[in-house]
Design a protein around this motif. Structure first.
Motif, PDB file in Angstrom:
ATOM      1  N   UNK A 115       0.852  -1.193   0.000  1.00 57.67           N
ATOM      2  CA  UNK A 115       0.000   0.000   0.000  1.00 57.67           C
ATOM      3  C   UNK A 115       0.883   1.237   0.000  1.00 57.67           C
ATOM      4  N   UNK A 116       0.471   2.299  -0.702  1.00 57.02           N
ATOM      5  CA  UNK A 116       1.282   3.518  -0.704  1.00 57.02           C
ATOM      6  C   UNK A 116       1.302   4.176   0.673  1.00 57.02           C
ATOM      7  N   UNK A 117       2.390   4.859   0.934  1.00 58.50           N
ATOM      8  CA  UNK A 117       2.548   5.571   2.193  1.00 58.50           C
ATOM      9  C   UNK A 117       2.821   7.034   1.865  1.00 58.50           C
ATOM     10  N   UNK A 118       2.067   7.916   2.493  1.00 55.98           N
ATOM     11  CA  UNK A 118       2.262   9.346   2.276  1.00 55.98           C
ATOM     12  C   UNK A 118       2.914   9.945   3.507  1.00 55.98           C
ATOM     13  N   UNK A 119       3.608  10.989   3.307  1.00 54.25           N
ATOM     14  CA  UNK A 119       4.238  11.657   4.447  1.00 54.25           C
ATOM     15  C   UNK A 119       5.311  12.601   3.961  1.00 54.25           C
ATOM     16  N   UNK A 120       5.970  13.175   4.878  1.00 57.36           N
ATOM     17  CA  UNK A 120       7.027  14.070   4.447  1.00 57.36           C
ATOM     18  C   UNK A 120       7.804  14.648   5.560  1.00 57.36           C
TER      19      UNK A 120
END
Length: 65
Positions: A60-65
């Motif tokens: 699953x994609x993971x978003x963040x920064x």
């Protein structure tokens, strides 16, 4: 036949496809899939036959920064 999805064992009928395995596993989009380390495009899930011992990875994609 027995396969692994994300290191979880699943039993599927012979002639099962990747789409069958994803459905049984309960995968919910968005995700990417590899079988034995090889990426399988979404449009190929229903056509990709599985074999005993295959290893499926659902990421699953993971978003963040």
């Amino acid at each position: 036949m027995d396969i692994q999805v994300n290191q979880t064992s699943l039993s599927l009928p012979e002639q099962a496809t990747l789409a069958d395995a994803l459905s049984l596993f309960g995968a919910r989009p968005p995700f990417a899939v590899a079988v034995n380390g090889e990426f399988v495009a979404r449009g190929q899930h229903a056509a990709r036959a599985l074999h005993a011992g295959d290893k499926v990875d659902v990421v699953h994609p993971v978003a963040g920064g």
